[in-house]
Design a protein around this motif. Structure first.
Motif, mmCIF file in Angstrom:
data_model
loop_
_atom_site.group_PDB
_atom_site.id
_atom_site.type_symbol
_atom_site.label_atom_id
_atom_site.label_comp_id
_atom_site.label_asym_id
_atom_site.label_seq_id
_atom_site.Cartn_x
_atom_site.Cartn_y
_atom_site.Cartn_z
ATOM 1 N N ARG A 54 0.582 -5.820 -18.914
ATOM 2 C CA ARG A 54 1.291 -6.377 -20.074
ATOM 3 C C ARG A 54 2.131 -5.333 -20.803
ATOM 4 O O ARG A 54 2.205 -5.318 -22.033
ATOM 5 N N ALA A 55 2.743 -4.460 -20.023
ATOM 6 C CA ALA A 55 3.586 -3.424 -20.612
ATOM 7 C C ALA A 55 4.927 -4.024 -21.040
ATOM 8 O O ALA A 55 5.444 -4.936 -20.399
ATOM 9 N N ARG A 56 5.467 -3.501 -22.130
ATOM 10 C CA ARG A 56 6.750 -3.978 -22.643
ATOM 11 C C ARG A 56 7.895 -3.202 -22.023
ATOM 12 O O ARG A 56 7.845 -1.985 -21.891
ATOM 13 N N GLU A 57 8.948 -3.930 -21.712
ATOM 14 C CA GLU A 57 10.143 -3.317 -21.151
ATOM 15 C C GLU A 57 10.862 -2.513 -22.233
ATOM 16 O O GLU A 57 10.776 -2.818 -23.418
ATOM 17 N N GLY A 58 11.539 -1.469 -21.795
ATOM 18 C CA GLY A 58 12.340 -0.661 -22.707
ATOM 19 C C GLY A 58 12.048 0.818 -22.532
ATOM 20 O O GLY A 58 11.191 1.223 -21.766
ATOM 21 N N ASP A 59 12.810 1.608 -23.263
ATOM 22 C CA ASP A 59 12.648 3.056 -23.234
ATOM 23 C C ASP A 59 11.807 3.451 -24.441
ATOM 24 O O ASP A 59 12.274 3.406 -25.577
ATOM 25 N N HIS A 60 10.570 3.828 -24.194
ATOM 26 C CA HIS A 60 9.631 4.163 -25.257
ATOM 27 C C HIS A 60 9.365 5.670 -25.330
ATOM 28 O O HIS A 60 8.416 6.099 -25.998
ATOM 29 N N ARG A 61 10.195 6.443 -24.630
ATOM 30 C CA ARG A 61 10.023 7.892 -24.644
ATOM 31 C C ARG A 61 10.442 8.437 -26.007
ATOM 32 O O ARG A 61 11.451 8.023 -26.555
ATOM 33 N N ASP A 62 9.678 9.369 -26.520
ATOM 34 C CA ASP A 62 9.984 10.026 -27.786
ATOM 35 C C ASP A 62 10.486 11.427 -27.457
ATOM 36 O O ASP A 62 9.702 12.380 -27.360
ATOM 37 N N MET A 63 11.790 11.541 -27.283
ATOM 38 C CA MET A 63 12.369 12.812 -26.855
ATOM 39 C C MET A 63 12.271 13.886 -27.944
ATOM 40 O O MET A 63 12.262 15.075 -27.623
ATOM 41 N N VAL A 64 12.154 13.493 -29.198
ATOM 42 C CA VAL A 64 11.946 14.471 -30.269
ATOM 43 C C VAL A 64 10.570 15.118 -30.085
ATOM 44 O O VAL A 64 10.423 16.337 -30.189
ATOM 45 N N ALA A 65 9.562 14.305 -29.775
ATOM 46 C CA ALA A 65 8.212 14.839 -29.528
ATOM 47 C C ALA A 65 8.204 15.724 -28.280
ATOM 48 O O ALA A 65 7.531 16.753 -28.248
ATOM 49 N N VAL A 66 8.958 15.328 -27.258
ATOM 50 C CA VAL A 66 9.048 16.127 -26.031
ATOM 51 C C VAL A 66 9.650 17.499 -26.357
ATOM 52 O O VAL A 66 9.118 18.540 -25.951
ATOM 53 N N ALA A 67 10.760 17.505 -27.096
ATOM 54 C CA ALA A 67 11.421 18.769 -27.447
ATOM 55 C C ALA A 67 10.503 19.631 -28.322
ATOM 56 O O ALA A 67 10.456 20.862 -28.153
ATOM 57 N N HIS A 68 9.770 19.010 -29.223
ATOM 58 C CA HIS A 68 8.828 19.760 -30.069
ATOM 59 C C HIS A 68 7.761 20.427 -29.205
ATOM 60 O O HIS A 68 7.438 21.611 -29.397
ATOM 61 N N TRP A 69 7.200 19.673 -28.251
ATOM 62 C CA TRP A 69 6.185 20.223 -27.348
ATOM 63 C C TRP A 69 6.765 21.381 -26.526
ATOM 64 O O TRP A 69 6.135 22.430 -26.382
ATOM 65 N N ALA A 70 7.983 21.202 -26.016
ATOM 66 C CA ALA A 70 8.621 22.271 -25.245
ATOM 67 C C ALA A 70 8.859 23.503 -26.114
ATOM 68 O O ALA A 70 8.726 24.643 -25.645
ATOM 69 N N GLY A 71 9.168 23.300 -27.385
ATOM 70 C CA GLY A 71 9.316 24.417 -28.313
ATOM 71 C C GLY A 71 8.011 25.178 -28.490
ATOM 72 O O GLY A 71 8.012 26.406 -28.603
ATOM 73 N N GLN A 72 6.890 24.455 -28.492
ATOM 74 C CA GLN A 72 5.584 25.111 -28.576
ATOM 75 C C GLN A 72 5.332 25.965 -27.331
ATOM 76 O O GLN A 72 4.764 27.058 -27.432
ATOM 77 N N ILE A 73 5.761 25.470 -26.180
ATOM 78 C CA ILE A 73 5.627 26.254 -24.943
ATOM 79 C C ILE A 73 6.479 27.518 -25.059
ATOM 80 O O ILE A 73 6.020 28.621 -24.740
ATOM 81 N N ALA A 74 7.720 27.360 -25.510
ATOM 82 C CA ALA A 74 8.605 28.511 -25.669
ATOM 83 C C ALA A 74 7.979 29.554 -26.596
ATOM 84 O O ALA A 74 8.014 30.760 -26.313
ATOM 85 N N ASP A 75 7.397 29.092 -27.712
ATOM 86 C CA ASP A 75 6.729 30.010 -28.641
ATOM 87 C C ASP A 75 5.558 30.726 -27.978
ATOM 88 O O ASP A 75 5.342 31.918 -28.196
ATOM 89 N N ALA A 76 4.793 30.001 -27.174
ATOM 90 C CA ALA A 76 3.625 30.597 -26.507
ATOM 91 C C ALA A 76 4.040 31.663 -25.501
ATOM 92 O O ALA A 76 3.235 32.547 -25.179
ATOM 93 N N LEU A 77 5.259 31.597 -25.019
ATOM 94 C CA LEU A 77 5.722 32.548 -24.005
ATOM 95 C C LEU A 77 6.477 33.737 -24.602
ATOM 96 O O LEU A 77 6.938 34.596 -23.867
ATOM 97 N N LEU A 78 6.544 33.794 -25.928
ATOM 98 C CA LEU A 78 7.169 34.954 -26.571
ATOM 99 C C LEU A 78 6.328 36.189 -26.301
ATOM 100 O O LEU A 78 5.100 36.127 -26.296
ATOM 101 N N PRO A 79 6.977 37.324 -26.104
ATOM 102 C CA PRO A 79 6.211 38.559 -25.916
ATOM 103 C C PRO A 79 5.374 38.872 -27.160
ATOM 104 O O PRO A 79 5.813 38.662 -28.276
ATOM 105 N N VAL A 80 4.164 39.334 -26.928
ATOM 106 C CA VAL A 80 3.297 39.724 -28.036
ATOM 107 C C VAL A 80 3.653 41.147 -28.443
ATOM 108 O O VAL A 80 3.693 42.046 -27.608
ATOM 109 N N PRO A 81 3.935 41.382 -29.757
ATOM 110 C CA PRO A 81 4.293 42.730 -30.196
ATOM 111 C C PRO A 81 3.141 43.706 -29.943
ATOM 112 O O PRO A 81 1.972 43.345 -30.068
ATOM 113 N N ALA A 82 3.499 44.935 -29.580
ATOM 114 C CA ALA A 82 2.480 45.958 -29.291
ATOM 115 C C ALA A 82 1.786 46.417 -30.539
ATOM 116 O O ALA A 82 2.274 46.392 -31.612
#
Length: 165
Positions: A137-165
């Motif tokens: 009983r899934a509804r047709e349409g585009d239910h992707r939240d690309m803002v949430a996707v970009a936010h999650w990807a930003g968290q990944i980018a932050d996690a991959l920043l070099p750690v200062p010595a």
């Protein structure tokens, strides 16, 4: 940092999520390669991976599962994040969490997994897929939240920043 974004997608909806992840990581200064799992031979020169799949009947697509099995040792040696995209209107923690995800996360030491709502266009589905979707009983349409996707990807980018010595 060179990041591989590899996404298994049958009808393009999950691939679109992967494109937002890749674009966000590029905007944050990373060198990103995007490929389908069947086009990934090894992880030579790759520093981190985002591995994702569309979810069908609570399972990742075979190409994503096969890549994880084939490159398990290499995936274990780099930071990895997993993403799933499934039935557009089902709760993410129920319908979009494939059975394999917890075991895969443990096997490769993935840093996280995120489920996203998907896109449903009945016109591109096979008879079997339409029958499965009707039962859910899934509804047709585009239910992707690309803002949430970009936010999650930003968290990944932050996690991959070099750690200062």
């Amino acid at each position: 940092m060179r990041i591989l974004v590899t996404i298994a997608s049958r009808h393009g909806g999950t691939w679109g999520i992967g494109e937002v992840v890749a674009d966000t990581l590029r905007e944050r200064g990373h060198d990103v390669v995007m490929r389908a799992p069947e086009d990934v031979a090894d992880l030579a020169g790759i520093d981190a991976v985002v591995l994702g799949s569309a979810v069908y009947v609570a399972h990742w697509m075979p190409s994503a599962r096969e890549l994880a099995d084939r490159l398990e040792d290499e995936l274990s040696a780099v930071p990895v994040w997993l993403l799933s995209s499934g039935l557009a209107t089902q709760p993410a923690n129920a319908a979009n969490s494939p059975h394999e995800t917890a075991a895969l996360m443990h096997r490769i030491g993935a840093r996280g997994h995120r489920s996203f709502h998907g896109r449903l266009d009945r016109s591109v589905l096979s008879f079997t897929e339409r029958a499965t979707i009707s039962a859910a009983r899934a509804r047709e349409g585009d239910h992707r939240d690309m803002v949430a996707v970009a936010h999650w990807a930003g968290q990944i980018a932050d996690a991959l920043l070099p750690v200062p010595a």
